[in-house]
Structure formats: C-alpha cells, structure tokens
Design a protein around this motif. Structure first.
Motif, PDB file in Angstrom:
ATOM      1  N   VAL A  24      25.289  -9.997 -52.931  1.00  0.00           N
ATOM      2  CA  VAL A  24      24.292 -10.579 -52.016  1.00  0.00           C
ATOM      3  C   VAL A  24      23.637 -11.789 -52.671  1.00  0.00           C
ATOM      4  N   VAL A  25      23.299 -11.663 -53.947  1.00  0.00           N
ATOM      5  CA  VAL A  25      22.671 -12.773 -54.650  1.00  0.00           C
ATOM      6  C   VAL A  25      23.626 -13.961 -54.759  1.00  0.00           C
ATOM      7  N   ASP A  26      24.900 -13.681 -55.014  1.00  0.00           N
ATOM      8  CA  ASP A  26      25.889 -14.764 -55.045  1.00  0.00           C
ATOM      9  C   ASP A  26      25.939 -15.473 -53.697  1.00  0.00           C
ATOM     10  N   ALA A  27      25.892 -14.701 -52.611  1.00  0.00           N
ATOM     11  CA  ALA A  27      25.907 -15.300 -51.270  1.00  0.00           C
ATOM     12  C   ALA A  27      24.660 -16.139 -51.047  1.00  0.00           C
ATOM     13  N   LEU A  28      23.530 -15.671 -51.564  1.00  0.00           N
ATOM     14  CA  LEU A  28      22.285 -16.426 -51.457  1.00  0.00           C
ATOM     15  C   LEU A  28      22.399 -17.746 -52.216  1.00  0.00           C
ATOM     16  N   GLY A  29      22.948 -17.693 -53.420  1.00  0.00           N
ATOM     17  CA  GLY A  29      23.145 -18.910 -54.203  1.00  0.00           C
ATOM     18  C   GLY A  29      24.105 -19.873 -53.536  1.00  0.00           C
ATOM     19  N   GLU A  30      25.181 -19.338 -52.962  1.00  0.00           N
ATOM     20  CA  GLU A  30      26.146 -20.188 -52.270  1.00  0.00           C
ATOM     21  C   GLU A  30      25.504 -20.889 -51.073  1.00  0.00           C
ATOM     22  N   SER A  31      24.627 -20.169 -50.367  1.00  0.00           N
ATOM     23  CA  SER A  31      23.927 -20.780 -49.233  1.00  0.00           C
ATOM     24  C   SER A  31      23.054 -21.935 -49.695  1.00  0.00           C
ATOM     25  N   GLU A  32      22.402 -21.768 -50.841  1.00  0.00           N
ATOM     26  CA  GLU A  32      21.542 -22.835 -51.351  1.00  0.00           C
ATOM     27  C   GLU A  32      22.372 -24.042 -51.791  1.00  0.00           C
ATOM     28  N   VAL A  33      23.568 -23.780 -52.348  1.00  0.00           N
ATOM     29  CA  VAL A  33      24.466 -24.882 -52.701  1.00  0.00           C
ATOM     30  C   VAL A  33      24.837 -25.659 -51.449  1.00  0.00           C
ATOM     31  N   GLU A  34      25.193 -24.938 -50.393  1.00  0.00           N
ATOM     32  CA  GLU A  34      25.585 -25.585 -49.137  1.00  0.00           C
ATOM     33  C   GLU A  34      24.448 -26.418 -48.554  1.00  0.00           C
ATOM     34  N   GLU A  35      23.212 -25.982 -48.789  1.00  0.00           N
ATOM     35  CA  GLU A  35      22.049 -26.718 -48.290  1.00  0.00           C
ATOM     36  C   GLU A  35      21.618 -27.819 -49.256  1.00  0.00           C
ATOM     37  N   GLY A  36      22.246 -27.859 -50.432  1.00  0.00           N
ATOM     38  CA  GLY A  36      21.901 -28.891 -51.400  1.00  0.00           C
ATOM     39  C   GLY A  36      20.574 -28.660 -52.097  1.00  0.00           C
ATOM     40  N   VAL A  37      20.166 -27.384 -52.225  1.00  0.00           N
ATOM     41  CA  VAL A  37      18.876 -27.061 -52.842  1.00  0.00           C
ATOM     42  C   VAL A  37      19.082 -26.722 -54.319  1.00  0.00           C
ATOM     43  N   PRO A  38      18.418 -27.441 -55.232  1.00  0.00           N
ATOM     44  CA  PRO A  38      18.544 -27.132 -56.662  1.00  0.00           C
ATOM     45  C   PRO A  38      18.038 -25.716 -56.960  1.00  0.00           C
ATOM     46  N   HIS A  39      18.867 -24.915 -57.590  1.00  0.00           N
ATOM     47  CA  HIS A  39      18.485 -23.543 -57.887  1.00  0.00           C
ATOM     48  C   HIS A  39      19.268 -23.045 -59.097  1.00  0.00           C
ATOM     49  N   ALA A  40      18.939 -21.838 -59.553  1.00  0.00           N
ATOM     50  CA  ALA A  40      19.648 -21.210 -60.661  1.00  0.00           C
ATOM     51  C   ALA A  40      19.676 -19.713 -60.432  1.00  0.00           C
ATOM     52  N   VAL A  41      20.633 -19.034 -61.057  1.00  0.00           N
ATOM     53  CA  VAL A  41      20.774 -17.584 -60.975  1.00  0.00           C
ATOM     54  C   VAL A  41      20.646 -17.013 -62.389  1.00  0.00           C
ATOM     55  N   ILE A  42      19.811 -15.985 -62.539  1.00  0.00           N
ATOM     56  CA  ILE A  42      19.613 -15.359 -63.848  1.00  0.00           C
ATOM     57  C   ILE A  42      19.960 -13.879 -63.747  1.00  0.00           C
ATOM     58  N   VAL A  84      17.596 -17.282 -59.012  1.00  0.00           N
ATOM     59  CA  VAL A  84      18.074 -15.954 -58.657  1.00  0.00           C
ATOM     60  C   VAL A  84      18.120 -15.123 -59.931  1.00  0.00           C
ATOM     61  N   VAL A  85      17.381 -14.008 -59.972  1.00  0.00           N
ATOM     62  CA  VAL A  85      17.248 -13.178 -61.181  1.00  0.00           C
ATOM     63  C   VAL A  85      17.739 -11.766 -60.903  1.00  0.00           C
ATOM     64  N   GLU A  86      17.932 -10.947 -61.936  1.00  0.00           N
ATOM     65  CA  GLU A  86      18.440  -9.593 -61.762  1.00  0.00           C
ATOM     66  C   GLU A  86      17.518  -8.526 -62.325  1.00  0.00           C
ATOM     67  N   GLU A  87      17.229  -7.499 -61.531  1.00  0.00           N
ATOM     68  CA  GLU A  87      16.688  -6.220 -61.970  1.00  0.00           C
ATOM     69  C   GLU A  87      15.219  -5.974 -61.671  1.00  0.00           C
ATOM     70  N   LEU A  88      14.816  -4.692 -61.876  1.00  0.00           N
ATOM     71  CA  LEU A  88      13.481  -4.235 -61.483  1.00  0.00           C
ATOM     72  C   LEU A  88      12.466  -4.214 -62.613  1.00  0.00           C
ATOM     73  N   GLY A  89      12.808  -3.741 -63.802  1.00  0.00           N
ATOM     74  CA  GLY A  89      11.830  -3.417 -64.823  1.00  0.00           C
ATOM     75  C   GLY A  89      10.839  -4.513 -65.124  1.00  0.00           C
ATOM     76  N   VAL A  90      11.218  -5.748 -64.934  1.00  0.00           N
ATOM     77  CA  VAL A  90      10.385  -6.878 -65.305  1.00  0.00           C
ATOM     78  C   VAL A  90       9.420  -7.302 -64.207  1.00  0.00           C
ATOM     79  N   VAL A  91       9.575  -6.781 -62.998  1.00  0.00           N
ATOM     80  CA  VAL A  91       8.893  -7.361 -61.846  1.00  0.00           C
ATOM     81  C   VAL A  91       7.389  -7.412 -61.998  1.00  0.00           C
ATOM     82  N   LEU A 164      23.041 -10.691 -45.035  1.00  0.00           N
ATOM     83  CA  LEU A 164      21.861 -10.247 -45.778  1.00  0.00           C
ATOM     84  C   LEU A 164      21.172 -11.432 -46.452  1.00  0.00           C
ATOM     85  N   ALA A 165      21.966 -12.335 -47.027  1.00  0.00           N
ATOM     86  CA  ALA A 165      21.401 -13.526 -47.660  1.00  0.00           C
ATOM     87  C   ALA A 165      20.636 -14.364 -46.646  1.00  0.00           C
ATOM     88  N   ALA A 166      21.147 -14.459 -45.430  1.00  0.00           N
ATOM     89  CA  ALA A 166      20.466 -15.231 -44.382  1.00  0.00           C
ATOM     90  C   ALA A 166      19.099 -14.634 -44.071  1.00  0.00           C
TER      91      ALA A 166
END
Length: 197
Positions: A24-42, A84-91, A164-166
C-alpha cells in the motif's frame, strides 16, 4: 529528537502482519511520483537494524529515533515534502518531537481469515515463517485496535493497494483535486506514510 525540514507532511500507515502495508505504501509513493510531488519512503525496520543491540535498548528504539530524525531532516533538505515511514513503536514519541506540518495516522485492518490466506501464499515452503507470522497477526492487531491513536482506519478486504492509497491521499489532503483547489494544508493532516511487514 529534533526533525529538520518542518515543511514536510507525515502519514503513518500501520497494521498487523498480513495487511500488506509495504504494498500500500509503495502504491502511495507511486501515486506521488505520478503527481510530481517530492517525497521519500522510510522503512523503520531497516534504519534500526544493527547488531548487537545496546543492552539498555534491546529493540533499538533509540537508534531508530535518532536515525529517523536524521533521515527525515536529510530528505527535507533534499526537497522532500512528504515521507513514507514504517511501523508503530515510534509513533507517539515521533508525534511529540515532530516538527512537520501535520500527521495522519492510518491503520489497515483485515479479516483474520484473509490475512491467514495471504500469509500462507507468502510463506510457501517456509513452515516456520508461516507459523511465526500467523501467531503474530492477532497480537499486533489487538494492540493497534486498543491504542486508538489513528485518525483513519481502512479495511483492506479485496481492495487494491492503489484504491487504498487513493483513500489515504484524500484523507491526507494529497489528492490532485485538493491540490488544484488549494485545499492542501486546510485538512486534518498531510503526510509521511509508515508501513511494516
């Protein structure tokens, strides 16, 4: 933890084993690429991965938090507006220290039977891995459900990662329509996404 890049938005995507958060996060990142929005995934699992773990920090949360602060700051300096980041413990600790514009905490949920089928497909030929992940599904699901910190809960069901990403993008104020109408920044949150297994 001090986070540079205060112009960054944050979305955390959580959920138990088997909800396919990375997809799902990959799909979210791909959507941002398509929109040309600078982002990162962690991937938080990766940025705390070291051996041996400090005796006073067996789960390496301190390492994770320090690396997250540095990584978010570096991405912000490089021009990322969303991460885009991963996991719960840090929230909760991240929420306390974060200097981003806004945060969306999203939890993905799934029928345990569907999660079990997905895990069986994922662990063909790996009975030990299947047993461990099957056991692990309910515990994090119960912990996350009881935490009650999320603003958005999405039932995965049979929806595609893109669907889901949408929904996440709309909740975060990231959709193309919201941006065109100048609504970005007026919603509940904007963001960095977090995933897991």
């Amino acid at each position: 933890m001090e986070v540079r890049g205060s112009g960054i938005d944050v979305v955390f995507v959580n959920g138990s084993v088997g909800v396919e958060k990375p997809t799902v996060v990959d799909a979210l990142g791909e959507s941002e690429v398509e929109e040309g929005v600078p982002h990162a995934v962690i991937d938080l699992d990766q940025i705390r991965r070291c051996w041996p773990a400090p005796e006073n920090d067996p789960f390496q949360l301190g390492v994770e938090l320090r690396n997250l602060a540095a990584t978010v700051g570096n991405y912000g300096d490089a021009g990322a507006e969303q991460i885009v980041v991963e996991e719960l413990g840090v929230v909760e600790r991240y929420r306390e220290a974060n200097q981003a514009r806004g945060m969306l905490l999203c939890r993905l949920v799934i029928d345990p039977r569907l999660a079990e089928r997905r895990l069986q497909a994922r662990h063909v030929g790996d009975p030990e891995g299947l047993e461990w992940h099957s056991r692990r599904h309910r515990e994090p699901a119960d912990i996350l459900a009881g935490a009650g910190f999320e603003e958005l809960v999405l039932n995965v069901g049979t929806r595609t990662p893109r669907e889901l990403a949408a929904e996440i993008r709309i909740a975060a104020g990231w959709s193309q329509e919201q941006r065109q109408q100048g609504l970005r920044g007026t919603g509940r949150v904007h963001g960095i996404a977090v995933t897991g297994e």
